[in-house]
Design an enzyme around this catalytic site. Structure first.
Site, mmCIF file in Angstrom:
data_model
loop_
_atom_site.group_PDB
_atom_site.id
_atom_site.type_symbol
_atom_site.label_atom_id
_atom_site.label_comp_id
_atom_site.label_asym_id
_atom_site.label_seq_id
_atom_site.Cartn_x
_atom_site.Cartn_y
_atom_site.Cartn_z
ATOM 1 N N ASP A 1 -20.975 53.973 31.777
ATOM 2 C CA ASP A 1 -20.852 53.336 33.102
ATOM 3 C C ASP A 1 -22.217 53.363 33.785
ATOM 4 O O ASP A 1 -23.084 54.170 33.433
ATOM 5 C CB ASP A 1 -19.818 54.083 33.953
ATOM 6 C CG ASP A 1 -19.681 53.458 35.337
ATOM 7 O OD1 ASP A 1 -19.530 52.222 35.411
ATOM 8 O OD2 ASP A 1 -19.766 54.178 36.339
ATOM 9 N N SER A 2 -22.351 52.507 34.791
ATOM 10 C CA SER A 2 -23.587 52.463 35.564
ATOM 11 C C SER A 2 -23.860 53.798 36.261
ATOM 12 O O SER A 2 -25.004 54.103 36.573
ATOM 13 C CB SER A 2 -23.479 51.361 36.612
ATOM 14 O OG SER A 2 -22.333 51.576 37.416
ATOM 15 N N CYS B 1 -17.901 50.152 32.807
ATOM 16 C CA CYS B 1 -18.423 49.509 34.024
ATOM 17 C C CYS B 1 -18.031 48.022 34.018
ATOM 18 O O CYS B 1 -18.370 47.301 33.083
ATOM 19 C CB CYS B 1 -19.939 49.653 34.024
ATOM 20 S SG CYS B 1 -20.755 48.777 35.353
ATOM 21 N N GLU C 1 -18.126 56.369 46.801
ATOM 22 C CA GLU C 1 -19.079 57.334 46.233
ATOM 23 C C GLU C 1 -19.446 58.419 47.229
ATOM 24 O O GLU C 1 -19.613 59.585 46.884
ATOM 25 C CB GLU C 1 -20.365 56.613 45.804
ATOM 26 C CG GLU C 1 -20.346 56.299 44.350
ATOM 27 C CD GLU C 1 -21.550 55.518 43.867
ATOM 28 O OE1 GLU C 1 -22.666 55.686 44.398
ATOM 29 O OE2 GLU C 1 -21.351 54.718 42.937
ATOM 30 N N CYS D 1 -13.146 47.049 39.532
ATOM 31 C CA CYS D 1 -14.345 47.884 39.685
ATOM 32 C C CYS D 1 -13.957 49.318 39.364
ATOM 33 O O CYS D 1 -12.844 49.760 39.704
ATOM 34 C CB CYS D 1 -14.850 47.765 41.120
ATOM 35 S SG CYS D 1 -16.164 48.913 41.529
ATOM 36 N N HIS E 1 -14.571 52.032 40.645
ATOM 37 C CA HIS E 1 -14.319 52.934 41.774
ATOM 38 C C HIS E 1 -12.912 52.795 42.366
ATOM 39 O O HIS E 1 -12.478 53.644 43.132
ATOM 40 C CB HIS E 1 -15.342 52.657 42.878
ATOM 41 C CG HIS E 1 -16.724 53.085 42.530
ATOM 42 N ND1 HIS E 1 -17.325 52.745 41.348
ATOM 43 C CD2 HIS E 1 -17.628 53.834 43.211
ATOM 44 C CE1 HIS E 1 -18.541 53.265 41.306
ATOM 45 N NE2 HIS E 1 -18.754 53.923 42.434
HETATM 46 N N1 DGL Z 1 -19.417 50.508 37.821
HETATM 47 C C1 DGL Z 1 -19.546 49.334 38.661
HETATM 48 C C2 DGL Z 1 -18.430 48.344 38.322
HETATM 49 O O1 DGL Z 1 -17.367 48.724 37.877
HETATM 50 C C3 DGL Z 1 -19.523 49.685 40.124
HETATM 51 C C4 DGL Z 1 -20.737 50.455 40.569
HETATM 52 C C5 DGL Z 1 -22.027 49.686 40.388
HETATM 53 O O2 DGL Z 1 -22.201 48.641 41.048
HETATM 54 O O3 DGL Z 1 -22.838 50.126 39.601
HETATM 55 O O4 DGL Z 1 -18.609 47.159 38.496
#
Ligand code: DGL
Length: 268
Positions: free
Chosen positions: A6-7, A69, A154, A186, A188
């Site tokens: 993930d990012s 992600c 976050e 997303c 989150h």
């Molecule tokens: N992990 C990203 C997503 O699911 C969200 C956080 C980011 O923008 O890096 O799109």
């Protein structure tokens, strides 16, 4: 071993599910928290960074990498999958994303109109719209970029009045379109799933994206018994970050719902 990339932090919500529900497999998590968020980056940048991460996980011994992600799955997965085709020199290097598992459930469960809440990069990629339309041309898809929610979640404000206000604001245009199904697209959003359900009302089904990804992984692993996840121990877990370890452990707890130890690694 299976890699979850993930990012940054949000993919820990997928890591939590798969770790708990597939205890016999070995998992390593990699969060590129030094460079997150990805959701406001260009397609090219997301592709380059995701490639570095996927390559790193393969080198570390993963036979399968899940791009948890959504921004990376929507913007970079297709190209990466083509580069690591099973027929290529990289035989035991498989990559899965989160887009298609979710789209399959959308097609199964939606009636007419689908709403997607996601990052700017995901919305811009148009992947959800195209993949849904390919499978079910009768469905209409409406997308809303919801960048404020990522930072609020976050920073620990998932249950705050401010977060609820933004949920309401981002849902408004989708409710106006009379959607009958909502994709929280997303990493989150598992942390605000109950609020999304409550504010959407009874006429809108709200998908549990991280559970869908976990369920589809189980099906994939059952179908691909030939994949060898060789490792001495089973149930091995490792959490890696490109960023500052203390910060990663602090923010990551919100997604993993427990304290944990992370290690810092370099991808570039
Ligand atoms: N992990 C990203 C997503 O699911 C969200 C956080 C980011 O923008 O890096 O799109």
């Amino acid at each position: 071993m299976i890699g979850v990339f993930d990012s940054g932090f949000g993919g820990l919500s997928v890591f939590k599910k798969v770790s708990e529900q597939l205890p016999e497999y070995n998992f390593v998590y990699l969060g590129d928290s030094e460079r997150n968020p990805y959701g406001s980056r260009s397609k090219e940048t997301i592709y380059q960074w995701s490639k570095q991460a996927v390559e790193f996980l393969f080198e570390r011994g993963c036979q399968l990498v899940i791009i948890a992600c959504h921004s990376a799955s929507n913007s970079a997965l297709r190209q990466l999958q083509q580069e690591y085709l099973p027929s290529s020199p990289y035989k035991n290097r498989n990559i899965l994303g989160v887009t298609i598992p979710i789209v399959e459930d959308v097609v199964r469960l939606a009636n007419k109109r689908v709403g997607v809440l996601a990052t700017r990069a995901s919305v811009k990629s148009n992947r959800f719209v195209e993949e849904i339309y390919d499978r079910a041309p009768h469905l209409e898809v409406f997308q809303v970029a919801s960048p404020m929610l990522v930072s609020l979640i976050e920073e620990g404000y998932a249950k705050s009045a401010t977060c609820n206000l933004f949920i309401k604001k981002y849902l408004r245009p989708l409710k106006d379109k009379q959607i009958d199904l909502l994709v929280p697209g997303c990493t989150h959003f598992p942390l605000i799933l109950e609020q999304l359900r409550q504010k959407s009302g009874q006429s809108i089904k709200v998908l549990d994206a991280s559970q869908i990804v976990c369920d589809k992984l189980k099906i994939y692993l059952d179908k691909h018994k030939e994949l060898e996840f060789s490792q001495d121990q089973s149930g091995f877990r490792e959490v890696l970050t490109t960023g500052e370890v203390g910060l990663f452990e602090e923010v990551g707890q919100r997604f993993l719902k427990t304290s944990f130890r992370a290690k810092q690694v370099k991808l570039y």
